[in-house]
Structures are given as structure tokens and as C-alpha cells.
Motif scaffolding. Structure first.
Motif, short mmCIF file in Angstrom:
data_model
loop_
_atom_site.label_atom_id
_atom_site.label_comp_id
_atom_site.label_asym_id
_atom_site.label_seq_id
_atom_site.Cartn_x
_atom_site.Cartn_y
_atom_site.Cartn_z
N THR A 134 -14.39 -3.19 -5.43
CA THR A 134 -13.87 -4.14 -4.54
C THR A 134 -14.44 -5.37 -4.61
O THR A 134 -15.61 -5.62 -5.09
CB THR A 134 -13.65 -3.63 -3.22
OG1 THR A 134 -15.09 -3.62 -2.80
CG2 THR A 134 -12.96 -2.09 -2.87
N MET A 171 -8.63 1.90 3.58
CA MET A 171 -8.23 2.05 2.08
C MET A 171 -9.10 3.33 1.87
O MET A 171 -10.43 3.35 1.89
CB MET A 171 -8.71 0.89 1.33
CG MET A 171 -8.32 1.09 -0.34
SD MET A 171 -8.84 -0.17 -1.21
CE MET A 171 -10.61 0.10 -1.37
N THR A 231 0.79 -1.30 -0.08
CA THR A 231 0.00 -0.02 0.09
C THR A 231 0.81 1.25 0.02
O THR A 231 2.13 1.10 0.34
CB THR A 231 -0.84 0.05 1.24
OG1 THR A 231 -0.20 -0.07 2.52
CG2 THR A 231 -1.78 -1.21 1.46
N LEU A 271 -6.90 4.11 -4.82
CA LEU A 271 -6.00 3.12 -5.55
C LEU A 271 -5.32 3.98 -6.38
O LEU A 271 -5.83 4.84 -7.24
CB LEU A 271 -6.62 2.12 -6.19
CG LEU A 271 -5.95 1.05 -6.87
CD1 LEU A 271 -6.33 -0.34 -6.37
CD2 LEU A 271 -5.69 1.07 -8.39
N PRO A 305 -3.44 -0.09 -3.38
CA PRO A 305 -4.39 0.86 -2.64
C PRO A 305 -3.69 1.84 -2.06
O PRO A 305 -2.71 1.67 -1.16
CB PRO A 305 -4.83 -0.44 -1.69
CG PRO A 305 -4.47 -1.77 -2.27
CD PRO A 305 -3.16 -1.53 -3.03
N PRO A 345 -8.83 -4.44 -4.96
CA PRO A 345 -8.69 -4.68 -3.92
C PRO A 345 -9.78 -5.79 -3.37
O PRO A 345 -10.75 -5.66 -3.56
CB PRO A 345 -8.67 -3.58 -2.98
CG PRO A 345 -8.67 -2.36 -4.17
CD PRO A 345 -9.04 -2.91 -5.36
#
Length: 166
Positions: A84, A49, A18, A52, A41, A107
């Protein structure tokens, strides 16, 4: 049985690289390059989160801003409407969502927390492996059967092949 997201995560693992929303774009690009990944992410201060960022977004920002890209942060270029998946989603379903949303990275959230990341490459790899396995199973089924029209190369031809009865 259709493949599910958890099948991909079981092979590739649950580790997700990340970036922070306040990371400078050159640092984000370095992270993507260092880990040989196309997207990551973006997490906020609480670790949740918030978006992205991908190579494509960095290239677009570079095209628009040129050398000024160094002043940008991940939050400035990230996508916030990120589709997602859950571990139980079918590969077919997420492939469709990725196609329609033009996303190459999805994600995976479990109980609202980041549990993995699936890329279009992961899906292609799994589909190719499944196709190879299905082809091998069909080959075994066809050549292993007693069907007269199909003989494996190792089998002995019937006695009447190539001989004339007297």
C-alpha cells in the motif's frame, strides 16, 4: 520537486471501486469489466480492506479451475499481502515497490482507510506528462536564452551571416 501520490489522486479522484470478499468471481469479473479497471481492493464486512483481486488472478483461477470458477469467491483468489501507499509517498518509491512486488495496483491508505488506488498506468501517464513539460521548459530555456550557439527559428540571423565585409 518529485511527484507524490496525492498528485495522481488530485487528477483521477479518490473514488475506489471495491468488491466484497464474498462476491462470486463472475460478479467480480463483471465489476472490473463494467468499470474498465484491472483490479479492485477487496473489503470485509466492516468495510476495511482485506486484499486485492485483479484480472490476472481471475485468469489464473480460470486456468486452474475451468468452469468451476463460478463456485469461487473473491476471498478465494485475492492477494492478501498487498503493498500500500500513502498520499505523501513519492511516485518513484511506489513504482519501485510495484515493480518488486509485481503489483499493477496499489491501494492508497490514509489514516488506515482506503483513500484511492494508483495503477501502473497512472504512474506512466504522470511520468509522460512530466517528461513533456520538462522538455518544453528546456526548449523554452534554450531557445529563449541569448546563447550564440542556439537560435530560435523566428530570430533574425546576425548581420555577418551570409555577407562578406568589404
Amino acid at each position: 520537486m518529485s511527484s507524490r501520490v496525492f498528485h495522481i489522486l488530485a487528477r483521477k479522484g479518490h473514488t475506489v471501486i471495491t468488491v466484497r470478499e464474498d462476491d462470486p468471481i463472475p460478479a467480480v469479473a463483471d465489476i472490473l469489466a463494467r468499470h474498465n479497471i484491472g483490479g479492485a481492493p477487496v473489503v470485509g464486512p466492516d468495510g476495511g480492506m482485506v486484499g486485492l483481486v485483479s484480472e490476472k488472478m481471475i485468469v489464473n483461477a480460470l486456468s486452474q479451475r475451468g468452469p468451476d470458477i463460478s463456485a469461487l469467491r473473491a476471498r478465494d483468489i485475492m492477494r492478501t499481502d498487498v503493498p500500500t501507499a500513502t498520499p505523501d509517498d513519492s511516485i518513484y518509491d511506489i513504482a519501485c515497490r510495484m515493480t518488486y512486488s509485481r503489483s499493477r495496483h496499489m491501494p492508497v491508505l490514509e489514516d488506515g482507510k482506503l483513500a484511492g488506488l494508483v495503477s501502473i498506468g497512472d504512474i506512466v501517464k504522470l511520468r509522460a506528462e512530466n517528461a513533456e513539460q520538462e522538455a518544453a521548459e528546456l526548449q523554452d530555456y534554450v531557445t529563449g536564452s541569448d546563447h550564440a550557439a542556439v537560435q530560435s527559428q523566428e530570430s533574425t540571423p546576425p548581420a555577418y551571416c551570409g555577407k562578406k565585409d568589404a
